[in-house]
Motif scaffolding. Structure first.
Motif, mmCIF file in Angstrom:
data_model
loop_
_atom_site.group_PDB
_atom_site.id
_atom_site.type_symbol
_atom_site.label_atom_id
_atom_site.label_comp_id
_atom_site.label_asym_id
_atom_site.label_seq_id
_atom_site.Cartn_x
_atom_site.Cartn_y
_atom_site.Cartn_z
ATOM 1 N N LEU A 155 -0.967 7.549 -0.405
ATOM 2 C CA LEU A 155 0.357 7.748 0.183
ATOM 3 C C LEU A 155 0.858 9.175 -0.058
ATOM 4 N N THR A 156 0.675 9.692 -1.258
ATOM 5 C CA THR A 156 1.115 11.056 -1.574
ATOM 6 C C THR A 156 0.417 12.077 -0.682
ATOM 7 N N ARG A 157 -0.900 11.920 -0.514
ATOM 8 C CA ARG A 157 -1.648 12.840 0.348
ATOM 9 C C ARG A 157 -1.157 12.753 1.792
ATOM 10 N N ALA A 158 -0.971 11.535 2.270
ATOM 11 C CA ALA A 158 -0.560 11.353 3.666
ATOM 12 C C ALA A 158 0.835 11.914 3.914
ATOM 13 N N ARG A 161 3.043 4.492 5.792
ATOM 14 C CA ARG A 161 2.887 3.450 4.778
ATOM 15 C C ARG A 161 1.397 3.224 4.531
ATOM 16 N N VAL A 162 1.082 2.804 3.326
ATOM 17 C CA VAL A 162 -0.298 2.493 2.950
ATOM 18 C C VAL A 162 -0.364 1.030 2.547
ATOM 19 N N VAL A 163 -1.328 0.326 3.109
ATOM 20 C CA VAL A 163 -1.582 -1.076 2.776
ATOM 21 C C VAL A 163 -2.982 -1.149 2.186
ATOM 22 N N LEU A 164 -3.088 -1.768 1.013
ATOM 23 C CA LEU A 164 -4.392 -1.949 0.390
ATOM 24 C C LEU A 164 -4.724 -3.428 0.352
#
Length: 195
Positions: free
Chosen positions: A91-94, A104-107
């Motif tokens: 998320l930080t990189r994106a 948003r990041v979903v894992l």
């Protein structure tokens, strides 16, 4: 009726079709009044996506395609990595690449198919799965969810990510799948996005 555009960044061939189907199902369940347009996902292998500079290129491409009011949704399997570390890193990189976009990041803990394991009772008899399968106690604790599915298929049938993932995504019980904490987080994140 409000409208929302989403572009997923995914890692697997199966997710290219499964993730848009899942997003539409979540919309139907949690916000049928919202119109969503799911743009064709950007697919990169997980290894490549995690390389320095590669995620950033895909986020730039996604930002161009979805426009300023759209959402970029990165969906990855943890594959044994610690979700509490991997998620914030990605998320930080994106976000540092495109702070002007909603990202948003979903894992999926371990793998996307763990969500099927959580809802396995609802998949009995579907896509060649035996009619007597029982969801494991800890679906995200199973190493090799694809293999778990493969071993529970009838006859010579075998699990194929490209053929079965979208089909199972279209029918698995969403409430049962929320037994998998990563899927429950995804559902809550989706509800927040469309609120």
């Amino acid at each position: 009726m409000s409208s929302l555009s989403i572009i997923p960044i995914v890692e697997g061939h199966g997710e290219v079709f499964a993730v848009p189907a899942l997003l539409r199902r979540l919309r139907d369940r949690y916000a049928p009044e919202v119109s969503i347009e799911v743009l064709p996902p950007i697919r990169r292998s997980r290894d490549r996506l995690l390389l320095t500079g590669e995620l950033e290129k895909d986020v730039e491409l996604a930002a161009e395609k979805v426009g300023p009011s759209g959402i970029i949704l990165v969906i990855l399997d943890t594959e044994g990595d610690c979700p509490a570390e991997l998620g914030p890193q990605v998320l930080t990189r994106a976000v540092s690449t495109r702070p002007d976009r909603t990202i948003r990041v979903v894992l999926a803990h371990r793998e996307y198919e763990a969500w099927f394991l959580a809802a396995a009772d609802s998949l009995r008899g579907k896509r060649g799965l035996r009619r007597d399968i029982i969801a494991p106690e800890n679906p995200e604790g199973v190493q090799g969810a694809k293999e778990w599915l493969r071993h529970r298929m009838s006859g010579s049938r075998t699990y194929s990510e490209t053929a079965d993932q979208v089909a199972l995504t279209s029918v698995f019980d969403l409430d049962s799948a929320r037994r998998a904490p990563s899927f429950d987080r995804f559902c809550r994140l989706f509800q927040d996005l469309i609120a």
